[in-house]
Write an enzyme that holds these catalytic residues in place. Structure first.
Site, short mmCIF file in Angstrom:
data_model
loop_
_atom_site.label_atom_id
_atom_site.label_comp_id
_atom_site.label_asym_id
_atom_site.label_seq_id
_atom_site.Cartn_x
_atom_site.Cartn_y
_atom_site.Cartn_z
N LYS A 79 0.87 -1.25 0.07
CA LYS A 79 -0.17 -0.11 -0.13
C LYS A 79 0.95 1.28 0.01
CE LYS A 79 -3.01 2.78 3.16
NZ LYS A 79 -3.90 2.86 4.26
N ASP A 109 -2.55 10.45 3.58
CA ASP A 109 -3.94 10.17 3.78
C ASP A 109 -4.50 11.03 4.45
OD1 ASP A 109 -6.27 8.79 4.02
OD2 ASP A 109 -5.42 7.26 5.30
N LYS A 134 -9.82 13.35 8.14
CA LYS A 134 -9.16 12.76 9.30
C LYS A 134 -9.18 14.14 10.33
CE LYS A 134 -6.26 9.06 7.86
NZ LYS A 134 -6.96 7.94 8.70
N ASP A 183 1.73 6.34 5.19
CA ASP A 183 0.75 5.68 4.83
C ASP A 183 1.36 4.82 3.48
OD1 ASP A 183 -1.65 4.23 5.44
OD2 ASP A 183 -2.91 5.74 4.24
N ASP A 213 -11.98 7.25 3.86
CA ASP A 213 -10.82 7.04 4.72
C ASP A 213 -10.43 5.42 4.48
OD1 ASP A 213 -8.73 7.69 6.10
OD2 ASP A 213 -9.57 7.98 7.85
N GLU A 235 -9.47 3.75 2.21
CA GLU A 235 -8.89 3.88 0.91
C GLU A 235 -7.93 2.70 0.50
OE1 GLU A 235 -7.71 5.56 3.40
OE2 GLU A 235 -5.45 5.22 2.95
N ARG A 295 -7.65 -0.44 1.32
CA ARG A 295 -8.03 -1.59 0.66
C ARG A 295 -8.63 -1.51 -0.51
NH1 ARG A 295 -12.53 -1.73 5.47
NH2 ARG A 295 -10.62 -0.72 6.38
N1 BES Z 1 -3.91 4.71 6.93
C1 BES Z 1 -5.15 4.51 7.64
C2 BES Z 1 -4.71 3.63 8.92
C3 BES Z 1 -3.54 3.94 9.77
C4 BES Z 1 -4.06 4.62 11.01
C5 BES Z 1 -2.42 3.79 9.74
C6 BES Z 1 -2.95 5.30 11.89
C7 BES Z 1 -1.60 4.11 10.47
C8 BES Z 1 -1.94 4.96 11.58
C9 BES Z 1 -6.37 3.80 6.95
O1 BES Z 1 -6.59 4.38 5.59
C10 BES Z 1 -7.33 4.44 7.65
O2 BES Z 1 -7.74 5.47 7.69
N2 BES Z 1 -8.22 3.30 8.00
C11 BES Z 1 -9.63 3.43 8.79
C12 BES Z 1 -10.45 2.89 8.15
C13 BES Z 1 -11.87 2.88 8.91
C14 BES Z 1 -12.35 4.18 8.16
C15 BES Z 1 -12.83 1.61 8.24
C16 BES Z 1 -9.14 3.63 10.23
O3 BES Z 1 -8.47 2.59 10.67
O4 BES Z 1 -9.89 4.22 10.98
ZN ZN Z 2 -4.67 4.99 4.69
MN MN Z 3 -7.36 5.94 5.42
#
Ligand code: BES
Ligand code: ZN
Ligand code: MN
Length: 494
Positions: free
Chosen positions: A258, A263, A270, A281, A340, A342, A344
């Site tokens: 990824k 992000d 966020k 990210d 967010d 994204e 996947r």
């Molecule tokens: N890049 C983030 C996950 C992340 C968070 C990595 C903190 C490192 C540190 C990912 O894209 C994300 O935002 N995931 C969301 C998914 C949710 C919206 C289903 C998350 O984990 O909150």
């Molecule tokens: Zn992300």
């Molecule tokens: Mn995200």
């Protein structure tokens, strides 16, 4: 960057040097070469050690002693290495890493290490020291004042030791490459620049590179990665890296990373606090690139294809929205419930493309995929979702050997089903919101893995980035994954 100092392996001491480095074990005290050296010059070190308050010689303990006239060096650096019997493989690497701060503290430019550790121990110990010496000085002048430029390693078996240590160089360079990519700010490494950097760095090493741009993506039908990238002024890229090191036409291993260069969350934006950390990210993509570098540098006898999905997730007038329906390359439709989620989406297209094009026997993806993974395992363990016990066992062995820890997480039909949509094949968020967020994300990816393919999804959200204050400052890339993957390829694919 490259290692900031040079190492020379010598049979005997040469002229020059500011400090002598000696090891000290809990059970045997000062090393025997250290003792001999000290005795011929007056025994000051033994005396000083006897009076060193609280000194036990544990790993991480270090003493800087100013030496009296009569010694050929101004300082002696005494490094605790703990119990020498416990000092194998990864433990030696960890101990070596903890010697680095001692060298920094001494301010010595030229250090002479009188080493009588067995080659099996000294090799990984020096590798650990080298890994820890990483710096990122690109945007700030290093502190004025001397720092290590030359390390003489003086050992009876100096040629064997040189060979043992240089065997680690490909991996160390791979880790440094990954850290450099992750530490780079997001304005200076947008998807196109990331792609070019991989090409410019890896092509000269014999890695074949293809870059798929947004036009080619549209032609191929990669509706998922295109959607994630459409809000950004910097369009997405897919980079394919091929290392064909095996003889004949065997099916390859596929590594997928990824690479969200930043992000923001997109329209599902966020919170401001800590958002700057989302430059990390792309840690999965960077780890895949670093692993490809290590494999190429050591000319691994394996076929490995690395694919990184690169996009920037931004909110804008052209951004994708919650409720959008995407046509992924696989043919499956996806309803966006949260922009967010994204990672996947871009992985879905990369996984489909990689499997269709290269027919791999095994797929391993690395992704900073979920905050939930961090909540579950923190910074120490990476969660591994694996659909085959043999692959899990092999990965776990590689984790133990490399020190890059893994913890197996569950894949379950429940979560796979939870990601099915009501008006689409899939949706990008679970029906129970954030519950089991790391598991539902894995369940989503599972829809894109072909039957019979061994697959591991490594959620490196907690391990790619370190918040532990250290020589690199409070926040920095770890390079997690490079050593694990390199070890796994070496032990199971060659
Ligand atoms: N890049 C983030 C996950 C992340 C968070 C990595 C903190 C490192 C540190 C990912 O894209 C994300 O935002 N995931 C969301 C998914 C949710 C919206 C289903 C998350 O984990 O909150
Ligand atoms: Zn992300
Ligand atoms: Mn995200």
């Amino acid at each position: 960057m490259t290692q900031p100092f040079e190492i020379k392996y010598l049979k005997t001491q040469r002229k020059g040097g500011d400090a002598v480095l000696l090891t000290y074990s809990v059970e045997n005290g000062l090393s025997s070469t250290g003792q001999k050296f000290d005795q011929t010059h007056g025994g000051f070190i033994a005396h000083a050690l006897k009076h060193a308050q609280g000194w036990t010689g544990k790993v991480g303990e270090g003493l800087v002693l100013s030496l009296p006239p009569g010694y050929p060096y101004a300082q002696a650096l005494i490094a605790g290495v703990g119990h020498s019997k416990a000092l194998n493989g990864n433990a030696a690497q960890v101990a070596g890493g903890k010697i680095w701060p001692l060298l920094e503290r001494s301010r010595a430019k030229h250090v002479v290490f009188l080493c009588d550790l067995p080659v099996m121990t000294a090799g990984p110990l020096l590798a650990g020291l080298r890994l820890r010496s990483y710096q990122f000085p690109k945007f700030k002048k290093p502190d004025a004042g001397p720092q290590l430029a030359m390390l003489d390693v003086v050992a009876d078996k100096h040629t064997a030791l040189a060979a043992a240590d240089s065997a680690y160089t490909p991996e160390i360079r791979g880790v440094f490459f990954t850290r450099d990519l992750v530490n780079e700010p997001p304005n200076l490494i947008v998807p196109d620049m990331f792609a070019k950097q991989l090409r410019d760095t890896l092509k000269p090493l014999g890695v074949e590179i293809d870059i798929i741009d947004e036009k080619k993506m549209a032609k191929l039908g990669m509706g998922a990665i295109l959607a994630v990238g459409q809000g950004s002024a910097h369009p997405p890229r897919l980079v394919v890296m091929r290392w064909n090191g095996a003889k004949g036409k065997k099916a390859p291993t596929l590594l997928v990373g990824k690479g969200v260069t930043f992000d923001t969350g997109g329209i599902s934006i966020k919170p401001a606090a800590g958002m700057e950390e989302m430059k990390m990210d792309m840690g999965g993509a960077a780890a895949v690139a670093g692993a490809m570098m290590a494999l190429a540098l050591r000319k691994a006898k394996a076929h490995v294809v690395g694919i990184v999905a690169l996009a920037e997730n931004m909110p804008s007038g052209t951004a994708y929205r919650p409720a959008d329906i995407l046509h992924s390359l696989s043919g499956k439709t996806i309803e966006v419930l949260n922009t967010d989620a994204e990672g996947r989406l871009i992985l879905a297209d990369a996984l489909t493309y990689g499997q269709r094009t290269y027919k791999p026997h095994t797929v391993i993806d690395l992704a900073t995929l979920t905050g939930a993974m961090m909540m579950a395992l923190g910074y120490e363990y990476c969660g591994a979702f694996v659909n085959q016990d043999k692959l899990w066992k092999d990965l776990n062995d590689a984790a133990t050997a490399s020190g890059e820890k893994l913890w197996r997480m569950p894949l379950d039909e429940t979560w796979k089903k939870e990601m099915e949509g009501s008006i689409t094949d899939l949706q990008n968020m679970g029906k129970n919101g954030r519950m089991a967020g790391a598991c539902t994300a894995a369940g989503f990816l599972e829809h894109f893995i072909e039957d019979g393919t061994a697959w591991a999804h490594l959620d490196i959200a907690g391990t790619a980035w370190s918040k532990v204050d250290g020589a690199l400052g409070p926040k920095h890339a770890t390079g997690y994954g490079v050593r694990l993957l390199n070890r796994w390829v070496a032990d199971t694919q060659e």
